[in-house]
Design an enzyme around this catalytic site. Structure first.
Site, PDB file in Angstrom:
ATOM      1  N   TYR A 170       4.570 -14.025   7.003  1.00  0.00           N
ATOM      2  CA  TYR A 170       5.720 -13.054   7.620  1.00  0.00           C
ATOM      3  C   TYR A 170       4.874 -13.095   8.910  1.00  0.00           C
ATOM      4  O   TYR A 170       3.759 -12.438   9.071  1.00  0.00           O
ATOM      5  CB  TYR A 170       6.147 -11.817   7.137  1.00  0.00           C
ATOM      6  CG  TYR A 170       4.973 -10.828   6.660  1.00  0.00           C
ATOM      7  CD1 TYR A 170       4.393 -11.066   5.466  1.00  0.00           C
ATOM      8  CD2 TYR A 170       4.952  -9.731   7.531  1.00  0.00           C
ATOM      9  CE1 TYR A 170       3.601  -9.950   5.048  1.00  0.00           C
ATOM     10  CE2 TYR A 170       4.212  -8.829   6.780  1.00  0.00           C
ATOM     11  CZ  TYR A 170       3.504  -9.062   5.746  1.00  0.00           C
ATOM     12  OH  TYR A 170       2.747  -7.700   5.370  1.00  0.00           O
ATOM     13  N   PRO A 171       5.887 -12.703  10.321  1.00  0.00           N
ATOM     14  CA  PRO A 171       5.114 -12.283  11.504  1.00  0.00           C
ATOM     15  C   PRO A 171       5.468 -10.822  11.913  1.00  0.00           C
ATOM     16  O   PRO A 171       6.471 -10.194  10.911  1.00  0.00           O
ATOM     17  CB  PRO A 171       6.020 -13.284  12.479  1.00  0.00           C
ATOM     18  CG  PRO A 171       7.406 -13.405  11.749  1.00  0.00           C
ATOM     19  CD  PRO A 171       7.122 -13.352  10.462  1.00  0.00           C
ATOM     20  N   LYS A 230       4.030  -4.838  16.727  1.00  0.00           N
ATOM     21  CA  LYS A 230       3.674  -3.320  16.943  1.00  0.00           C
ATOM     22  C   LYS A 230       4.905  -2.889  17.854  1.00  0.00           C
ATOM     23  O   LYS A 230       4.932  -3.281  18.900  1.00  0.00           O
ATOM     24  CB  LYS A 230       2.389  -3.087  17.382  1.00  0.00           C
ATOM     25  CG  LYS A 230       1.268  -3.522  16.502  1.00  0.00           C
ATOM     26  CD  LYS A 230       1.182  -2.461  15.381  1.00  0.00           C
ATOM     27  CE  LYS A 230       0.298  -2.842  14.282  1.00  0.00           C
ATOM     28  NZ  LYS A 230      -1.236  -3.178  14.481  1.00  0.00           N
TER      29      LYS A 230
HETATM   30  C1  VOV Z   1      -5.246  -7.279   2.076  1.00  0.00           C
HETATM   31  C2  VOV Z   1      -6.248  -6.315   2.593  1.00  0.00           C
HETATM   32  C3  VOV Z   1      -6.320  -6.097   3.943  1.00  0.00           C
HETATM   33  C4  VOV Z   1      -7.409  -5.483   4.422  1.00  0.00           C
HETATM   34  C5  VOV Z   1      -8.734  -5.165   3.855  1.00  0.00           C
HETATM   35  C6  VOV Z   1      -7.194  -5.335   6.003  1.00  0.00           C
HETATM   36  C7  VOV Z   1      -7.965  -4.588   6.877  1.00  0.00           C
HETATM   37  C8  VOV Z   1      -7.892  -4.857   8.253  1.00  0.00           C
HETATM   38  C9  VOV Z   1      -8.776  -4.367   9.149  1.00  0.00           C
HETATM   39  C10 VOV Z   1     -10.210  -3.833   8.776  1.00  0.00           C
HETATM   40  C11 VOV Z   1      -8.307  -4.409  10.531  1.00  0.00           C
HETATM   41  C12 VOV Z   1      -8.752  -4.048  11.851  1.00  0.00           C
HETATM   42  C13 VOV Z   1     -10.011  -5.096  12.132  1.00  0.00           C
HETATM   43  C14 VOV Z   1      -9.486  -6.679  12.214  1.00  0.00           C
HETATM   44  O1  VOV Z   1      -9.873  -7.350  11.296  1.00  0.00           O
HETATM   45  O2  VOV Z   1      -8.748  -6.903  13.137  1.00  0.00           O
HETATM   46  C15 VOV Z   1      -6.827  -5.154  10.352  1.00  0.00           C
HETATM   47  C16 VOV Z   1      -6.120  -5.592  11.528  1.00  0.00           C
HETATM   48  C17 VOV Z   1      -4.779  -5.691  11.114  1.00  0.00           C
HETATM   49  N1  VOV Z   1      -4.095  -5.936   9.591  1.00  0.00           N
HETATM   50 FE1  VOV Z   1      -4.789  -5.480   8.266  1.00  0.00          FE
HETATM   51  N2  VOV Z   1      -5.828  -5.649   6.264  1.00  0.00           N
HETATM   52  C18 VOV Z   1      -5.278  -5.963   5.067  1.00  0.00           C
HETATM   53  C19 VOV Z   1      -3.882  -6.435   4.795  1.00  0.00           C
HETATM   54  C20 VOV Z   1      -2.865  -6.532   6.126  1.00  0.00           C
HETATM   55  C21 VOV Z   1      -1.602  -6.709   5.746  1.00  0.00           C
HETATM   56  C22 VOV Z   1      -0.899  -6.812   4.385  1.00  0.00           C
HETATM   57  C23 VOV Z   1      -0.992  -6.626   6.925  1.00  0.00           C
HETATM   58  C24 VOV Z   1       0.700  -6.677   7.467  1.00  0.00           C
HETATM   59  C25 VOV Z   1       0.857  -4.962   7.655  1.00  0.00           C
HETATM   60  C26 VOV Z   1       2.300  -4.625   6.731  1.00  0.00           C
HETATM   61  O3  VOV Z   1       2.521  -3.337   6.704  1.00  0.00           O
HETATM   62  O4  VOV Z   1       2.891  -5.596   6.029  1.00  0.00           O
HETATM   63  C27 VOV Z   1      -1.978  -6.476   7.803  1.00  0.00           C
HETATM   64  C28 VOV Z   1      -1.885  -6.233   9.126  1.00  0.00           C
HETATM   65  C29 VOV Z   1      -2.808  -6.237  10.048  1.00  0.00           C
HETATM   66  C30 VOV Z   1      -2.730  -6.264  11.628  1.00  0.00           C
HETATM   67  C31 VOV Z   1      -1.636  -7.114  12.315  1.00  0.00           C
HETATM   68  C32 VOV Z   1      -3.929  -6.240  12.199  1.00  0.00           C
HETATM   69  C33 VOV Z   1      -4.195  -6.258  13.562  1.00  0.00           C
HETATM   70  C34 VOV Z   1      -3.952  -5.000  14.332  1.00  0.00           C
HETATM   71  C35 VOV Z   1      -4.395  -5.032  15.703  1.00  0.00           C
HETATM   72  O5  VOV Z   1      -3.588  -4.134  16.423  1.00  0.00           O
HETATM   73  O6  VOV Z   1      -5.102  -5.450  16.196  1.00  0.00           O
HETATM   74  N3  VOV Z   1      -3.230  -6.276   7.225  1.00  0.00           N
HETATM   75  N4  VOV Z   1      -6.807  -5.070   8.895  1.00  0.00           N
END
Ligand code: VOV
Length: 246
Positions: free
Chosen positions: A142-143, A146
């Protein structure tokens, strides 16, 4: 004062390509035509597997559940040009004559440096920037954006606050280690949303659980906006004949 953009390190370019099968024309084709189309398609898959074995890219194929599409491909390649190369070659294939476009999404694998400097020379970081995609049983795409309205404007928050929110987010994510694998791709300037979220799971219910639980993370609760969801079951090359049998 304007908030500071976070630096990102970016990896392979990414195309999600969803297609619907025109079963009526597939059934109307002769058995020979169908066999040739299947064989040519499997040859393409073999070619992509060779690219993956050489670590010059990666791909997966899933069968979409529901009417949004039938097939979901995800391709990763070092350049955008290679992605159009794949698309064009596939579109020229016989099997593609039986497919209708359903959806596509263009992005690039991204790691943001909220937690401090990330080096593309670090082997752990390289594994995340140039991932060999897991062939787990289920996948979800899914896309998302923020939010930037009124008091809930992610892009007006200071760096430290955004870093704090994402750190909290990562704590939720880490609880799913081994259960859910995420690939976050950035799509600013490339597609209609800001990020693509691709999740892989052995147990499909874990996809629902992580997405639900994250809704309560401050960052998703206050700032998350979400697009259309696609969920699918892994389609292995060896299962294609059976799947396309009519
Ligand atoms: C499966 C587990 C999981 C884990 C461990 C994890 C960890 C992390 C870390 C450590 C970081 C920051 C550093 C990076 O790596 O960018 C992120 C970053 C990010 N995430 Fe995440 N995320 C997960 C999972 C995970 C999910 C399921 C989603 C969807 C959110 C949801 O509500 O549906 C998501 C989204 C994001 C996004 C859009 C970003 C970028 C944000 C920005 O502004 O740049 N993410 N995420």
């Amino acid at each position: 004062m304007a908030a500071e953009a976070v630096k990102t390190v970016d990896g392979w370019y990414c195309l999600h390509d969803m297609r619907t099968i025109d079963w009526t024309s597939w059934k109307m084709a002769s058995a020979d035509e169908r066999n040739e189309a299947i064989q040519e398609f499997k040859n393409l898959l073999t070619k992509w597997e060779d690219v993956e074995a050489a670590e010059n890219g990666s791909h997966v194929l899933y069968q979409v559940v529901g009417q949004k599409a039938d097939l979901m491909f995800m391709f990763l390649r070092p350049t955008m040009n290679e992605l159009t190369g794949i698309e064009t070659e596939f579109n020229k294939s016989r099997f593609a004559e039986f497919l209708r476009p359903a959806h596509s999404y263009v992005s690039v694998v991204e790691i943001s440096q909220y937690g401090g400097n990330v080096s593309a020379d670090d082997p752990k970081i390289r594994e995340r920037l140039y991932p060999i995609l897991p062939k787990w049983e289920h996948m979800c795409f899914y896309p998302m954006d923020k939010r930037r309205t009124g008091d809930e404007n992610w892009y007006a928050l200071g760096f430290k606050e955004r870093a704090r929110l994402l750190y909290e987010h990562s704590k939720t994510g880490r609880q799913y280690a081994g259960e859910v694998k995420q690939i976050i791709t950035g799509s600013f300037g490339f597609d209609d949303w800001e990020w693509g979220v691709t999740l892989f799971a052995h147990d499909v219910l874990q996809l629902k659980k992580i997405v639900y639980e994250m809704r309560f993370d401050e960052v998703s609760a206050l700032y998350g906006e979400f697009g259309e969801f696609f969920v699918g079951n892994h389609l292995a090359k060896d299962d294609i004949d059976a799947y396309l049998q009519v």
